[in-house]
Design a protein around this motif. Structure first.
Motif, PDB file in Angstrom:
ATOM      1  N   SER A 253      29.248 -18.871  22.345  1.00  0.00           N
ATOM      2  CA  SER A 253      28.922 -18.640  23.755  1.00  0.00           C
ATOM      3  C   SER A 253      27.628 -17.854  23.906  1.00  0.00           C
ATOM      4  N   GLU A 254      27.440 -16.845  23.070  1.00  0.00           N
ATOM      5  CA  GLU A 254      26.216 -16.047  23.132  1.00  0.00           C
ATOM      6  C   GLU A 254      24.997 -16.873  22.757  1.00  0.00           C
ATOM      7  N   SER A 255      25.149 -17.763  21.771  1.00  0.00           N
ATOM      8  CA  SER A 255      24.040 -18.622  21.369  1.00  0.00           C
ATOM      9  C   SER A 255      23.652 -19.570  22.504  1.00  0.00           C
ATOM     10  N   ILE A 256      24.649 -20.164  23.167  1.00  0.00           N
ATOM     11  CA  ILE A 256      24.387 -21.070  24.285  1.00  0.00           C
ATOM     12  C   ILE A 256      23.731 -20.320  25.443  1.00  0.00           C
ATOM     13  N   LYS A 257      24.252 -19.147  25.752  1.00  0.00           N
ATOM     14  CA  LYS A 257      23.715 -18.353  26.861  1.00  0.00           C
ATOM     15  C   LYS A 257      22.286 -17.900  26.577  1.00  0.00           C
ATOM     16  N   ARG A 258      22.032 -17.497  25.330  1.00  0.00           N
ATOM     17  CA  ARG A 258      20.689 -17.030  24.969  1.00  0.00           C
ATOM     18  C   ARG A 258      19.658 -18.144  25.109  1.00  0.00           C
ATOM     19  N   ARG A 259      20.003 -19.329  24.626  1.00  0.00           N
ATOM     20  CA  ARG A 259      19.070 -20.449  24.731  1.00  0.00           C
ATOM     21  C   ARG A 259      18.817 -20.804  26.197  1.00  0.00           C
ATOM     22  N   LYS A 260      19.871 -20.799  26.994  1.00  0.00           N
ATOM     23  CA  LYS A 260      19.725 -21.117  28.407  1.00  0.00           C
ATOM     24  C   LYS A 260      18.803 -20.130  29.102  1.00  0.00           C
ATOM     25  N   MET A 261      18.991 -18.841  28.863  1.00  0.00           N
ATOM     26  CA  MET A 261      18.173 -17.828  29.519  1.00  0.00           C
ATOM     27  C   MET A 261      16.717 -17.916  29.080  1.00  0.00           C
ATOM     28  N   GLU A 262      16.487 -18.229  27.795  1.00  0.00           N
ATOM     29  CA  GLU A 262      15.111 -18.365  27.316  1.00  0.00           C
ATOM     30  C   GLU A 262      14.386 -19.488  28.051  1.00  0.00           C
ATOM     31  N   VAL A 263      15.096 -20.591  28.271  1.00  0.00           N
ATOM     32  CA  VAL A 263      14.495 -21.715  28.971  1.00  0.00           C
ATOM     33  C   VAL A 263      14.258 -21.380  30.442  1.00  0.00           C
ATOM     34  N   LEU A 264      15.280 -20.861  31.115  1.00  0.00           N
ATOM     35  CA  LEU A 264      15.182 -20.600  32.552  1.00  0.00           C
ATOM     36  C   LEU A 264      14.145 -19.532  32.880  1.00  0.00           C
ATOM     37  N   ASN A 265      13.936 -18.603  31.965  1.00  0.00           N
ATOM     38  CA  ASN A 265      12.998 -17.509  32.232  1.00  0.00           C
ATOM     39  C   ASN A 265      11.535 -17.894  32.017  1.00  0.00           C
ATOM     40  N   CYS A 266      11.288 -18.993  31.306  1.00  0.00           N
ATOM     41  CA  CYS A 266       9.893 -19.288  30.987  1.00  0.00           C
ATOM     42  C   CYS A 266       9.325 -20.481  31.755  1.00  0.00           C
ATOM     43  N   VAL A 267      10.167 -21.265  32.419  1.00  0.00           N
ATOM     44  CA  VAL A 267       9.652 -22.466  33.073  1.00  0.00           C
ATOM     45  C   VAL A 267       8.969 -22.124  34.397  1.00  0.00           C
ATOM     46  N   ASP A 268       8.098 -23.029  34.832  1.00  0.00           N
ATOM     47  CA  ASP A 268       7.382 -22.886  36.100  1.00  0.00           C
ATOM     48  C   ASP A 268       8.301 -23.328  37.236  1.00  0.00           C
TER      49      ASP A 268
ATOM     50  N   LYS B 297      10.906 -22.227  17.899  1.00  0.00           N
ATOM     51  CA  LYS B 297      10.495 -22.584  19.249  1.00  0.00           C
ATOM     52  C   LYS B 297       9.501 -21.567  19.799  1.00  0.00           C
ATOM     53  N   ILE B 298       8.596 -22.063  20.576  1.00  0.00           N
ATOM     54  CA  ILE B 298       7.605 -21.187  21.201  1.00  0.00           C
ATOM     55  C   ILE B 298       7.798 -21.262  22.707  1.00  0.00           C
ATOM     56  N   TYR B 299       8.307 -20.180  23.281  1.00  0.00           N
ATOM     57  CA  TYR B 299       8.513 -20.105  24.720  1.00  0.00           C
ATOM     58  C   TYR B 299       7.395 -19.279  25.338  1.00  0.00           C
ATOM     59  N   THR B 300       6.696 -19.877  26.264  1.00  0.00           N
ATOM     60  CA  THR B 300       5.650 -19.156  26.991  1.00  0.00           C
ATOM     61  C   THR B 300       5.887 -19.336  28.477  1.00  0.00           C
ATOM     62  N   ASN B 301       5.433 -18.376  29.259  1.00  0.00           N
ATOM     63  CA  ASN B 301       5.640 -18.441  30.696  1.00  0.00           C
ATOM     64  C   ASN B 301       4.885 -19.600  31.323  1.00  0.00           C
ATOM     65  N   GLY B 302       5.477 -20.170  32.360  1.00  0.00           N
ATOM     66  CA  GLY B 302       4.810 -21.220  33.119  1.00  0.00           C
ATOM     67  C   GLY B 302       4.908 -22.601  32.515  1.00  0.00           C
ATOM     68  N   GLN B 303       5.847 -22.817  31.577  1.00  0.00           N
ATOM     69  CA  GLN B 303       5.987 -24.137  30.971  1.00  0.00           C
ATOM     70  C   GLN B 303       6.649 -25.117  31.926  1.00  0.00           C
ATOM     71  N   ASP B 304       6.274 -26.375  31.785  1.00  0.00           N
ATOM     72  CA  ASP B 304       6.917 -27.417  32.564  1.00  0.00           C
ATOM     73  C   ASP B 304       8.330 -27.624  32.031  1.00  0.00           C
ATOM     74  N   PHE B 305       9.292 -27.604  32.926  1.00  0.00           N
ATOM     75  CA  PHE B 305      10.704 -27.686  32.547  1.00  0.00           C
ATOM     76  C   PHE B 305      10.999 -28.944  31.731  1.00  0.00           C
ATOM     77  N   PHE B 306      10.493 -30.075  32.167  1.00  0.00           N
ATOM     78  CA  PHE B 306      10.817 -31.340  31.506  1.00  0.00           C
ATOM     79  C   PHE B 306      10.026 -31.521  30.205  1.00  0.00           C
ATOM     80  N   ASP B 307       8.826 -30.966  30.142  1.00  0.00           N
ATOM     81  CA  ASP B 307       8.086 -30.983  28.878  1.00  0.00           C
ATOM     82  C   ASP B 307       8.822 -30.153  27.832  1.00  0.00           C
TER      83      ASP B 307
END
Length: 204
Positions: A130-145, A77-87
């Motif tokens: 739990s750590e895997s779920i939390k890590r994925r969640k934080m990666e998403v929440l931290n990069c979306v616009d 996965k490629i997480y970059t800042n300012g991504q559209d949440f639904f995209d």
């Protein structure tokens, strides 16, 4: 585990893995038997014991394999800042679909492992998941616009809602076979469209 398992063709390895995921996810650990797994895989029970010393060894191998598969998926996965949440969710959904097509019972197996209370290392298993779920969640929440949302505080609860929806989508499509995949996928995308309409700011 016997090294001869890794000498099998990938197709046969995947068949045994999927058989284990299916049997363990459809039964409690105590009721899941090596005979059931062998029958599902189309091999003899003695051959299954040749590859795996006992049921616990196979169970632990399946768990570690499932976690490794998830981690390999996350690494693509490629997480970059300012991504559209639904995209981003659409991208995540497509990745998950590809993985489920290869290992249709893997997610249900992990859910069963998470709830299983009779295993020796249950606390460690729960910690890893739990750590895997939390890590994925934080990666998403931290990069979306977040500026696209009417209320930024809604983002976290919206994420949880969509995760619950996606889990339900998985069971409907790949578990009981009551819905055709493309139809269910279109329905799920309609849910996302409606959520986007309600949670995003109106475009001027």
């Amino acid at each position: 585990m016997n090294k001869h398992f890794f000498g099998l063709p990938d197709r046969k390895q995947r068949k045994i893995l999927n058989s284990g995921y299916k049997v363990f996810s459809s039964n409690t650990y105590k009721k899941a038997s090596m005979q059931l797994i062998a029958d599902e895989a189309g091999i003899s029970k003695s051959l299954l014991f040749h590859y795996f010393h006992n049921k616990q060894t196979l169970y632990e191998f399946l768990f570690l394999s499932a976690i490794r598969i998830l981690q390999d998926q996350e690494n693509t996965k490629i997480y970059t800042n300012g991504q559209d949440f639904f995209d981003l969710l659409e991208y995540e959904l497509n990745l998950r679909l590809k993985l489920i097509e290869r290992f249709p019972f893997k997610y249900r197996f992990l859910m069963r492992v998470y709830d299983e209370n009779s295993l020796i290392n249950n606390k460690e298993v729960n910690r890893i998941i739990s750590e895997s779920i939390k890590r994925r969640k934080m990666e998403v929440l931290n990069c979306v616009d977040k500026s696209k949302f009417r209320h930024e505080d809604d983002l976290e609860i919206l994420y949880e809602i969509i995760i619950d929806l996606s889990n339900g989508f998985y069971f409907r499509v790949f578990d009981n076979g009551k819905m055709e995949k493309e139809g269910a996928l279109n329905e799920f995308r309609l849910y996302l469209k409606n959520l986007k309409h309600n949670y995003y700011r109106k475009e001027k």
